[in-house]
Design a protein around this motif. Structure first.
Motif, mmCIF file in Angstrom:
data_model
loop_
_atom_site.group_PDB
_atom_site.id
_atom_site.type_symbol
_atom_site.label_atom_id
_atom_site.label_comp_id
_atom_site.label_asym_id
_atom_site.label_seq_id
_atom_site.Cartn_x
_atom_site.Cartn_y
_atom_site.Cartn_z
ATOM 1 N N GLY A 196 18.765 1.314 6.526
ATOM 2 C CA GLY A 196 17.695 1.774 7.330
ATOM 3 C C GLY A 196 16.512 1.474 6.534
ATOM 4 N N LYS A 197 16.422 1.146 5.162
ATOM 5 C CA LYS A 197 15.286 0.604 4.380
ATOM 6 C C LYS A 197 14.877 -0.922 4.738
ATOM 7 N N LEU A 198 16.125 -1.710 4.984
ATOM 8 C CA LEU A 198 15.582 -3.038 5.516
ATOM 9 C C LEU A 198 15.095 -3.025 6.791
ATOM 10 N N VAL A 199 15.409 -2.288 7.707
ATOM 11 C CA VAL A 199 14.606 -2.177 8.975
ATOM 12 C C VAL A 199 13.396 -1.686 8.996
ATOM 13 N N ALA A 200 13.309 -0.515 8.248
ATOM 14 C CA ALA A 200 11.856 0.089 8.321
ATOM 15 C C ALA A 200 10.832 -1.193 7.453
ATOM 16 N N PHE A 201 11.405 -1.644 6.239
ATOM 17 C CA PHE A 201 10.645 -2.967 6.011
ATOM 18 C C PHE A 201 10.069 -4.095 6.788
ATOM 19 N N SER A 202 11.407 -4.326 7.668
ATOM 20 C CA SER A 202 10.970 -5.478 8.452
ATOM 21 C C SER A 202 9.897 -5.171 9.609
ATOM 22 N N LEU A 203 9.875 -3.779 10.155
ATOM 23 C CA LEU A 203 9.273 -3.218 11.087
ATOM 24 C C LEU A 203 7.780 -3.373 10.453
ATOM 25 N N THR A 204 7.845 -2.852 9.235
ATOM 26 C CA THR A 204 6.293 -2.852 8.476
ATOM 27 C C THR A 204 5.642 -4.159 8.277
ATOM 28 N N LEU A 205 6.569 -5.299 7.957
ATOM 29 C CA LEU A 205 6.132 -6.413 7.795
ATOM 30 C C LEU A 205 5.822 -7.136 9.056
ATOM 31 N N ALA A 206 6.181 -6.732 10.246
ATOM 32 C CA ALA A 206 5.888 -7.319 11.449
ATOM 33 C C ALA A 206 4.533 -6.654 12.006
ATOM 34 N N ILE A 207 4.550 -5.198 11.763
ATOM 35 C CA ILE A 207 3.366 -4.689 12.655
ATOM 36 C C ILE A 207 2.108 -4.496 11.758
ATOM 37 N N ALA A 208 2.361 -4.235 10.268
ATOM 38 C CA ALA A 208 1.241 -3.901 9.439
ATOM 39 C C ALA A 208 0.002 -5.194 9.353
ATOM 40 N N PRO A 209 0.600 -6.331 9.022
ATOM 41 C CA PRO A 209 -0.603 -7.215 8.996
ATOM 42 C C PRO A 209 -1.469 -7.616 10.040
ATOM 43 N N ILE A 210 -0.994 -7.796 11.260
ATOM 44 C CA ILE A 210 -1.713 -7.952 12.436
ATOM 45 C C ILE A 210 -2.568 -6.785 12.830
ATOM 46 N N SER A 211 -1.768 -5.648 12.840
ATOM 47 C CA SER A 211 -2.797 -4.390 13.117
ATOM 48 C C SER A 211 -3.766 -4.128 12.406
ATOM 49 N N SER A 212 -3.488 -4.388 10.991
ATOM 50 C CA SER A 212 -4.827 -4.117 9.927
ATOM 51 C C SER A 212 -5.670 -5.173 10.340
ATOM 52 N N TYR A 213 -5.418 -6.427 10.819
ATOM 53 C CA TYR A 213 -6.664 -7.398 11.161
ATOM 54 C C TYR A 213 -7.212 -6.994 12.286
ATOM 55 N N PHE A 214 -6.849 -6.502 13.147
ATOM 56 C CA PHE A 214 -7.581 -5.907 14.456
ATOM 57 C C PHE A 214 -8.257 -4.638 14.274
ATOM 58 N N ILE A 215 -7.567 -3.735 13.543
ATOM 59 C CA ILE A 215 -8.336 -2.316 13.413
ATOM 60 C C ILE A 215 -9.594 -2.680 12.401
ATOM 61 N N SER A 216 -9.318 -3.398 11.197
ATOM 62 C CA SER A 216 -10.339 -3.602 10.207
ATOM 63 C C SER A 216 -11.693 -4.360 10.792
ATOM 64 N N GLU A 217 -11.230 -5.457 11.616
ATOM 65 C CA GLU A 217 -12.228 -6.184 12.393
ATOM 66 C C GLU A 217 -13.256 -5.229 13.053
ATOM 67 N N ARG A 218 -12.484 -4.257 13.942
ATOM 68 C CA ARG A 218 -13.346 -3.268 14.801
ATOM 69 C C ARG A 218 -14.157 -2.404 14.159
ATOM 70 N N TYR A 219 -13.409 -1.665 13.160
ATOM 71 C CA TYR A 219 -14.049 -0.463 12.504
ATOM 72 C C TYR A 219 -14.428 -0.531 10.982
ATOM 73 N N LEU A 220 -13.702 -1.433 10.264
ATOM 74 C CA LEU A 220 -14.136 -1.401 9.031
ATOM 75 C C LEU A 220 -15.163 -2.554 8.594
ATOM 76 N N TRP A 221 -15.092 -3.776 9.273
ATOM 77 C CA TRP A 221 -15.933 -4.745 8.874
ATOM 78 C C TRP A 221 -16.870 -5.032 10.136
#
Lengths: 163, 114
Positions: free
Chosen positions: B22-47
């Motif tokens: 379960g931990k490995l699946v959670a980390f794989s999903l986080t590694l797939a989703i977090a960077p690219i979503s933080s790119y788009f979200i921070s581009e629109r709202y943060l910077w």
């Protein structure tokens, strides 16, 4: 000879593709080579598998570097107002990130394979493995930093229709 | 008798490693989703660049000035490295807690075999 020929986006998209493709080649090599070692370790000591998956996660980070640079470059390419200068800058940025990612993935794969096999016999190898892997990962980070700096220069490109 | 030992050992192992999967699946999903979503979200709202007046139908209009993409890329890379550091910490802590669940199962078996 205008500064905005119609084939300029070829170089820009070439940069996008090389950033993604070459860094993924490095990440694939790193994942597979380390995975071979982990499969060997798993037959002797399955409780060490969580710790020995660190090289695989680091190879995934190399692919994320390539992905972020590809998305970054693609955001700066537009169909109309795109100069050859900007195309070359984007190509250079993509190649910088992609080739360093390939090198970093290669290093992570070989180090991960040997170190997880040694970790079966000597548990102090773990800290050494993480240190060497961090140094290998930083190679990809250097390429990413250069790609970011180059890409920020593309905004200084001349407007089309002027020299 | 040895079959009982083998079966209980396999059950103990799957009980330990079910959590690991379960931990490995959670980390794989986080590694797939977090960077690219933080790119788009921070581009629109943060910077964000100058956005002017946002009414509800203007959010997807094409003449929005995009945010600073270099800072957004740095945010995405920081997010990816945070996931990596979190994985290293979780795996080291997981290894340190390892001896505790195995001991009681071993003691039960030694009472049975006596």
């Amino acid at each position: 000879m205008s500064s905005c020929p119609p084939y300029a986006p070829f170089f820009g998209f070439g940069g996008v593709a090389s950033a993604m493709v070459l860094s993924t080649v490095g990440a694939a090599f790193g994942t597979s080579k380390a995975g071979i070692g982990i499969a060997g370790l798993g037959t002797f000591k399955p409780e060490l598998i969580m710790k020995s998956l660190i090289p695989v996660v680091m190879s995934g980070i190399i692919a994320v570097y390539g992905l972020v640079v590809a998305v970054l470059i693609v955001g700066g390419i537009q169909p109309g107002d795109y100069s050859l200068y900007a195309g070359f800058v984007h190509l250079g940025a993509g190649l910088a990130c992609g080739c360093t990612g390939m090198a970093a993935g290669y290093a992570i794969g070989l180090v991960g394979d040997s170190c997880v096999r040694a970790y079966v016999y000597e548990s102090k190898v773990f800290v050494t493995m993480v240190l060497i892997l961090i140094f290998g990962e930083v190679l990809g980070l250097y390429g990413l930093i250069v790609a970011l700096i180059m890409n920020s220069r593309a905004a200084e490109a001349p407007r089309c229709g002027t020299f | 008798m040895s079959e009982h030992v083998a079966v209980s050992k396999v059950n103990a192992q799957t009980a330990e490693h079910g959590g690991a999967l379960g931990k490995l699946v959670a980390f794989s999903l986080t590694l797939a989703i977090a960077p690219i979503s933080s790119y788009f979200i921070s581009e629109r709202y943060l910077w964000a660049g100058q956005s002017g007046d946002y009414s509800s139908e203007d959010l997807y209009v094409s003449n929005r000035i995009p945010g600073n993409s270099t800072y957004a890329a740095i945010t995405a890379i920081v997010a990816a490295n945070v996931v990596l550091v979190a994985y290293i910490i979780v795996s080291v802590r997981d290894d340190k807690q390892e001896p505790a669940p195995v001991a009681p199962a071993g003691e039960l078996e030694s009472k049975k075999t006596k």
